[in-house]
Design an enzyme around this catalytic site. Sequence first.
Site, mmCIF file in Angstrom:
data_model
loop_
_atom_site.group_PDB
_atom_site.id
_atom_site.type_symbol
_atom_site.label_atom_id
_atom_site.label_comp_id
_atom_site.label_asym_id
_atom_site.label_seq_id
_atom_site.Cartn_x
_atom_site.Cartn_y
_atom_site.Cartn_z
ATOM 1 N N GLY A 228 0.822 -1.211 0.000
ATOM 2 C CA GLY A 228 0.000 0.000 0.000
ATOM 3 C C GLY A 228 0.853 1.257 0.000
ATOM 4 O O GLY A 228 0.580 2.200 0.745
ATOM 5 N N ALA A 229 1.875 1.281 -0.872
ATOM 6 C CA ALA A 229 2.847 2.377 -0.850
ATOM 7 C C ALA A 229 2.598 3.428 -1.924
ATOM 8 O O ALA A 229 3.488 4.213 -2.231
ATOM 9 C CB ALA A 229 4.259 1.807 -0.996
ATOM 10 N N GLY B 252 -0.600 8.044 0.968
ATOM 11 C CA GLY B 252 -0.709 8.095 2.415
ATOM 12 C C GLY B 252 0.540 7.686 3.173
ATOM 13 O O GLY B 252 1.676 7.963 2.771
ATOM 14 N N ILE B 253 0.324 7.013 4.300
ATOM 15 C CA ILE B 253 1.425 6.621 5.172
ATOM 16 C C ILE B 253 2.383 5.673 4.446
ATOM 17 O O ILE B 253 3.607 5.775 4.608
ATOM 18 C CB ILE B 253 0.873 5.974 6.461
ATOM 19 C CG1 ILE B 253 0.154 7.034 7.298
ATOM 20 C CG2 ILE B 253 1.985 5.321 7.277
ATOM 21 C CD1 ILE B 253 -0.629 6.474 8.470
ATOM 22 N N GLY B 254 1.861 4.760 3.650
ATOM 23 C CA GLY B 254 2.715 3.823 2.934
ATOM 24 C C GLY B 254 3.665 4.522 1.984
ATOM 25 O O GLY B 254 4.850 4.165 1.897
ATOM 26 N N SER C 137 -4.150 -0.179 14.035
ATOM 27 C CA SER C 137 -4.997 0.959 14.369
ATOM 28 C C SER C 137 -5.443 0.870 15.825
ATOM 29 O O SER C 137 -5.657 -0.225 16.354
ATOM 30 C CB SER C 137 -6.230 0.966 13.459
ATOM 31 O OG SER C 137 -7.250 1.780 13.992
ATOM 32 N N TYR D 20 -14.208 -3.255 10.069
ATOM 33 C CA TYR D 20 -12.878 -2.657 10.036
ATOM 34 C C TYR D 20 -12.125 -2.963 11.328
ATOM 35 O O TYR D 20 -10.947 -3.361 11.298
ATOM 36 C CB TYR D 20 -12.971 -1.145 9.828
ATOM 37 C CG TYR D 20 -11.621 -0.464 9.816
ATOM 38 C CD1 TYR D 20 -10.796 -0.532 8.703
ATOM 39 C CD2 TYR D 20 -11.161 0.229 10.936
ATOM 40 C CE1 TYR D 20 -9.548 0.080 8.699
ATOM 41 C CE2 TYR D 20 -9.915 0.836 10.946
ATOM 42 C CZ TYR D 20 -9.115 0.761 9.819
ATOM 43 O OH TYR D 20 -7.872 1.356 9.823
#
Length: 291
Positions: free
Chosen positions: A37-38, A41-43, A169, A194
């Site tokens: 997931g790069a 966002g954070i990734g 999370s 989630y």
Amino acid sequence: MSVLPSALPSSASASTSASAPLPPASDLGGRTVLVTGATSGIGHQTARLLAERGATVLVHGRTTEEAHAAVDRLVTLAGVPAERLCGYGADFTRLEEVERLAVRVIADHPRLDVLVNNAGMAAPERHTVTADGNEIAFQVNFLAHYLLTHLLEPALSGDRGGRVVNVSSSLHRSGSIQWADPQRARRYSRLAAYAQSQLALTVFAADPRVTAVSVHPGICATSLLPLYAHEGTAPAEGAAHVVRLCDPAVEIVNGAYYDRDRRVAPAAAATEERTVRRLARLADVLVGTTT
């Protein structure tokens, strides 16, 4: 999965405490890190920070095109040397693509120092099942990472001992795993789905077969922000907490959970040995593996 004796008692007894002084950022040259997931966002920021510190970063995206576009942005906008970046595509809603990703990574990089399990999605408003038969958030956020980690074990378990960093999370605390109905077919709530996926990912860090930790990177301004609040910090701030745990200079305890840079106790279920074993059995059935 890098084999390490279980440290469940240690992580189970951990309580909120002040962080140890942070070590100076070390050079990560010669180390190889896969970040799922790069592409945003954070990734994406995790990939940037790792590459800036010298690591070779495998940039994962939902498609090869998205991954290569993310690599191009890191080169042109962040000035990251192109030779430190490799793009890989795999749609985590399809487990066969996760399997193909693992095969390609091992072929290209027989030794992997860190796997950052970061890819994630908010559960949709309506109950949605993947082609593999799993509730979509449970598969993308947890099952795909479980399978990928399992398949990458040969690359992670070299002489230097690889580690896994699960980007979890704080909402895992409100989650529960519905053992009789993990797909949430009978009673669906997007927030509950989630939270279940995040709890499972946090529990997985305590699996005695892996050298792993999980981290809540803080509330950041990403696509998942509406689950938490109206405002969040910059993704780069959250990424810094992830990158710190990728640094071999930072010692980790298997199964430990971090809230940003502080090691704290996770939800009680996340360190229960029975829950860890039960989740592994469930995940093996759902992803079609045997251990």
